[in-house]
Design an enzyme around this catalytic site. Sequence first.
Site, PDB file in Angstrom:
ATOM      1  N   GLU A 250       0.979  -0.891  -0.220  1.00 17.48           N
ATOM      2  CA  GLU A 250      -0.013  -0.111  -0.082  1.00 17.48           C
ATOM      3  C   GLU A 250       0.928   1.174  -0.091  1.00 17.48           C
ATOM      4  OE1 GLU A 250      -2.580  -0.306   3.384  1.00 17.48           O
ATOM      5  OE2 GLU A 250      -3.476  -1.787   2.559  1.00 17.48           O
ATOM      6  N   LYS A 252       2.754   4.354   1.567  1.00 15.81           N
ATOM      7  CA  LYS A 252       2.589   4.738   2.805  1.00 15.81           C
ATOM      8  C   LYS A 252       2.484   6.423   2.872  1.00 15.81           C
ATOM      9  CE  LYS A 252       5.412   4.417   7.119  1.00 15.81           C
ATOM     10  NZ  LYS A 252       4.908   5.820   7.467  1.00 15.81           N
ATOM     11  N   ARG A 257      -2.055   9.371  11.948  1.00 15.54           N
ATOM     12  CA  ARG A 257      -2.919   8.243  11.977  1.00 15.54           C
ATOM     13  C   ARG A 257      -4.250   8.577  12.632  1.00 15.54           C
ATOM     14  NH1 ARG A 257      -0.554   2.350  13.173  1.00 15.54           N
ATOM     15  NH2 ARG A 257      -2.710   1.133  13.004  1.00 15.54           N
ATOM     16  N   ARG A 273      -2.931   8.368  17.098  1.00 13.76           N
ATOM     17  CA  ARG A 273      -2.104   7.393  17.246  1.00 13.76           C
ATOM     18  C   ARG A 273      -1.932   6.704  18.938  1.00 13.76           C
ATOM     19  NH1 ARG A 273       2.563   5.436  18.627  1.00 13.76           N
ATOM     20  NH2 ARG A 273       3.672   4.159  17.488  1.00 13.76           N
ATOM     21  N   GLU A 303      -4.823   7.206   7.399  1.00 11.20           N
ATOM     22  CA  GLU A 303      -3.770   8.450   7.482  1.00 11.20           C
ATOM     23  C   GLU A 303      -4.551   9.620   6.927  1.00 11.20           C
ATOM     24  OE1 GLU A 303      -1.211   7.528   8.908  1.00 11.20           O
ATOM     25  OE2 GLU A 303       0.356   8.930   8.353  1.00 11.20           O
ATOM     26  N   PHE A 344      -6.919   2.356   5.510  1.00 14.49           N
ATOM     27  CA  PHE A 344      -6.325   1.361   5.163  1.00 14.49           C
ATOM     28  C   PHE A 344      -6.887   0.039   5.925  1.00 14.49           C
ATOM     29  CE2 PHE A 344      -3.379   3.975   7.678  1.00 14.49           C
ATOM     30  CZ  PHE A 344      -3.439   3.166   9.125  1.00 14.49           C
ATOM     31  N   ARG A 421       3.631  -4.638  17.451  1.00 15.63           N
ATOM     32  CA  ARG A 421       4.534  -4.473  16.346  1.00 15.63           C
ATOM     33  C   ARG A 421       5.078  -5.858  15.824  1.00 15.63           C
ATOM     34  NH1 ARG A 421       6.718   0.215  15.153  1.00 15.63           N
ATOM     35  NH2 ARG A 421       6.649   1.253  17.157  1.00 15.63           N
ATOM     36  N   LYS A 427       7.061  -1.580   7.170  1.00 14.32           N
ATOM     37  CA  LYS A 427       7.309  -0.316   6.479  1.00 14.32           C
ATOM     38  C   LYS A 427       8.566  -0.288   5.679  1.00 14.32           C
ATOM     39  CE  LYS A 427       8.271   1.662  10.844  1.00 14.32           C
ATOM     40  NZ  LYS A 427       7.809   2.459  12.179  1.00 14.32           N
TER      41      LYS A 427
HETATM   42  P1  ATP Z   1       5.214   3.452  14.236  1.00 14.00           P
HETATM   43  O1  ATP Z   1       3.721   4.091  14.272  1.00 14.00           O
HETATM   44  O2  ATP Z   1       5.415   2.177  13.443  1.00 14.00           O
HETATM   45  O3  ATP Z   1       5.667   3.554  15.772  1.00 14.00           O
HETATM   46  P2  ATP Z   1       5.847   5.846  13.131  1.00 14.00           P
HETATM   47  O4  ATP Z   1       4.710   6.609  13.736  1.00 14.00           O
HETATM   48  O5  ATP Z   1       7.294   6.580  13.061  1.00 14.00           O
HETATM   49  O6  ATP Z   1       6.229   4.604  13.888  1.00 14.00           O
HETATM   50  P3  ATP Z   1       6.001   5.066  10.469  1.00 14.00           P
HETATM   51  O7  ATP Z   1       7.313   4.762  10.585  1.00 14.00           O
HETATM   52  O8  ATP Z   1       5.746   6.104   9.875  1.00 14.00           O
HETATM   53  O9  ATP Z   1       5.368   5.601  11.991  1.00 14.00           O
HETATM   54  O10 ATP Z   1       5.230   3.963   9.900  1.00 14.00           O
HETATM   55  C1  ATP Z   1       3.815   3.661  10.462  1.00 14.00           C
HETATM   56  C2  ATP Z   1       2.567   4.625  10.483  1.00 14.00           C
HETATM   57  O11 ATP Z   1       2.499   4.783   9.033  1.00 14.00           O
HETATM   58  C3  ATP Z   1       1.328   4.232  10.867  1.00 14.00           C
HETATM   59  O12 ATP Z   1       1.260   4.459  12.228  1.00 14.00           O
HETATM   60  C4  ATP Z   1       0.469   5.099   9.930  1.00 14.00           C
HETATM   61  O13 ATP Z   1       0.294   6.283  10.580  1.00 14.00           O
HETATM   62  C5  ATP Z   1       1.082   5.414   8.746  1.00 14.00           C
HETATM   63  N1  ATP Z   1       0.611   4.944   7.477  1.00 14.00           N
HETATM   64  C6  ATP Z   1       0.553   5.444   6.409  1.00 14.00           C
HETATM   65  N2  ATP Z   1      -0.127   4.792   5.415  1.00 14.00           N
HETATM   66  C7  ATP Z   1      -0.240   3.464   5.835  1.00 14.00           C
HETATM   67  C8  ATP Z   1      -0.811   2.569   5.484  1.00 14.00           C
HETATM   68  N3  ATP Z   1      -1.311   2.010   3.957  1.00 14.00           N
HETATM   69  N4  ATP Z   1      -0.889   1.273   6.088  1.00 14.00           N
HETATM   70  C9  ATP Z   1      -0.577   1.476   7.624  1.00 14.00           C
HETATM   71  N5  ATP Z   1      -0.002   2.463   8.305  1.00 14.00           N
HETATM   72  C10 ATP Z   1       0.095   3.414   7.238  1.00 14.00           C
END
Ligand code: ATP
Length: 596
Positions: A250, A252, A257, A273, A303, A344, A421, A427
Site C-alpha cells: 500500500e 505509505k 494516523r 495514534r 492516515e 487502510f 508491532r 514499512k
Molecule cells: P510507528 O507508528 O511504527 O511507531 P511511526 O509513527 O514513526 O512509527 P512510521 O514509521 O511512519 O510511523 O510507520 C507507521 C505509520 O504509517 C502508521 O502508524 C500510519 O500512521 C502510517 N501509514 C501510512 N500509510 C499507511 C498504510 N497504508 N497502512 C498502515 N499505516 C500507514
Amino acid sequence: MWFAELVQQYERLAATPKRLEMRGLLVELLSKVPRDELRPTVYLMMGELRPEFEGVELGVADSLAAKAVALASRSTEKSVAEGLRKTGDLGTTVEELLTRGEPRLGADPLSVVEVYNGFLRIANSSGEGSQDLKIRILVELFARASPLEAKYLARFVLGKLRLGVREMTLLDALAVTFADGTKEARAAVEAAYNRSSDLGLVVDHVARRGLEGLAEIGVEVGRPVRPMLAERSPDLADVLTRMDGRAALEYKYDGLRVQAHIPASGRVKLFSRRLEEISAQFPELVAGLPGAIRNPPAIVEGECVPIDPETGEFRPFQEVSRRRGRKYDIQRLQEEVPVRLLLFDVLVAGGATTLDLPFPQRRTKLEKLVRESELVRLAEQTTVGSVTAAERFFETAIAAGCEGVMAKSLAEGSTYRAGARGFWWIKYKREYTHALADSIDGVVVGAFFGHGRRGGRYGALLLAVYNDQSDRFETFCKVGSGFDDATLETLPGMLKPHELREKPDSVVTDLAPDVWVRPSIVLEVRGAELTLSPTHRAGVGAIRPDAGLALRFPRFTGRWRDDKGPTDATTTAELVSLYRSQIRQIPKGNPAESPP
Ligand code: ATP
C-alpha cells in the site's frame, strides 16, 4: 481501603527500578484491595481518573495547588514557594511543611474512594465558581492527610506521580493476582487491554470473573483500540521473503494516523495514534464520515493527509500537525489546511468486529464499507509476487508524494494485532534506498546552552531512545543541526515546564547536559550511521559489553512527534536492529563506511 495503606505501597514502588520487584509489590497491593475499589485504585496508580482517551483532567494549575497546600498546612504562600524552589517538587514541600507543623490529632483518615471521588469532583467542576470549589476540595483532602499522603496527593494533582509503574508491569501483576500467571493468562490480559485501552475495565473484569471475564471485553465503538504497528525492513526482497513471496503493498502516506469511530447514530469520534480524542480538530471528518460509511456502527483506520484541493496533491505532513492539538481557530485552519483521510483498515463493520479476520478479508470488507469521496478514500493498494513488481509500485508511491510503502501479510494469521508491532506489516521508506535506514524518534532528556550565534539560547538537545524492558531512557545523540532560528527561539518555552534540577532516575547516560529535561517531548532525527560509543548508553551490551549506540551527524528533520508519548519513541531494541541492518547494507570492501 485506607489511602494511607496505598501510599505506603507507593513509597515502595517508587523506590524500586526493578520490574520483577515492582510486580511483586503490585500483586501484594492488588490482593488487598476490595473488589469494587480496584478500578479507582488502578486509575490513581497510573496518575489518571479515567482511561486516558476520555481526556478527564483535574485542571488544577500549579499556583492553585500551592495555594491549597499553604491553606491546609497553615503556612504562608511565600514559605510554600520557598520550599518549592528548594525541592522542585510540591509533594516533598507539603510533606516537609506538614512534618514540621503541629500534629493534627483527630483528623478523619482518608479512604482511597474518598480521595478518588474528591478528585473526580474537581475534574467535573467547570464554569463560574469552579476555582473556589476546586481549592475547597483540595484543602479538605490535604487537611485530613498525613505528610506522606499529602506528598502523593500533591504529586497526583500536578500530574507528577512518578511511581514508575508501566502498563506492561501492571498487566503482569493482574495476570498473577487474578489468574494463574501463565504466559497464556498474561496474553489474555494484554489482549483485553489492547482491545479496550482501559486498564480499569480490565482489572474489573479479571478480578470478578478471571479469564472468562476478560473474554467479555470486546471492541466497542467509541472506545479506541490500541493500534497495530509495523516492523521495518532494509529492502523489498527481504520484505517479500518474510511474507512468503507474496504481499499486499500500500502507499505509505505521510500524515496523522486516525482511528475513526462511527456509531449508527450519534457523534463520530476520532482518535490519534496515542489514543487522544482529536475529533474537535477535524470537524469536516466528523461531519463527513457518516456519509462515507455504508454500514455503521464501524471503526476504520487511516492516515489523515493534508492535500492541495486544486491539484489533489499531498502537502507536507507538518501542515496537518498544525491542526492537531488546536483549540482555537479551527475553522480558519480547516480552510487553510484541507485534509483527506486515506483508509487502510477496518476494525468493526456493521457492528461486528473484524479484528480476527485475515487482512485480505478485512480489506474486502473495507472496500464494501466505504463510499469514496474527495474527503475519504481507500489507501492505494496492489498485490505483488516479485521484487520487480514491488519496486515498480514503490516508485509509483514515491512519485505520488508518499514516503514509501507498507507491505501487509496476506497469510491466515494476518489478523489485526492490536497494540503489537510485528512483521505482519512492514514499512519500507524512500530513505532506505540511501542513508541510514529510517529516522529515529528520540525523547528529549537534556539541553545544552549554545555558543556563538546561539549564545544565551539552547544550542543542542540530548536525545534518548526508550528501553521498554528496563523502562528507562538511554541516550544516543546530542543534536544541534536542523533547528532553524524560529525553532531555537521557541525551545526555552517548550522545555521550561519539563526542566529538572537533577538527572531523573529514568535516564541513563554518561553525559551531563546544562539542563535536565523530564522525558516528555519526542522529535524525529536522521543521521549518517549508528556507531558504537563509550558515552551514549543506548543498547549497552547488545553489540559490545561496554559500548552503547550513537547516531553520527544527527539532524532534526523538523518534525516534532506530538503524536507520540515518550514511551512511543524508538525503542532500544529497534535501534539495535537498525544498527544490525546497516551492517548488512554496507557494500563489501568499503571499510571507510563500516562502523568501528
Ligand atoms: P510507528 O507508528 O511504527 O511507531 P511511526 O509513527 O514513526 O512509527 P512510521 O514509521 O511512519 O510511523 O510507520 C507507521 C505509520 O504509517 C502508521 O502508524 C500510519 O500512521 C502510517 N501509514 C501510512 N500509510 C499507511 C498504510 N497504508 N497502512 C498502515 N499505516 C500507514
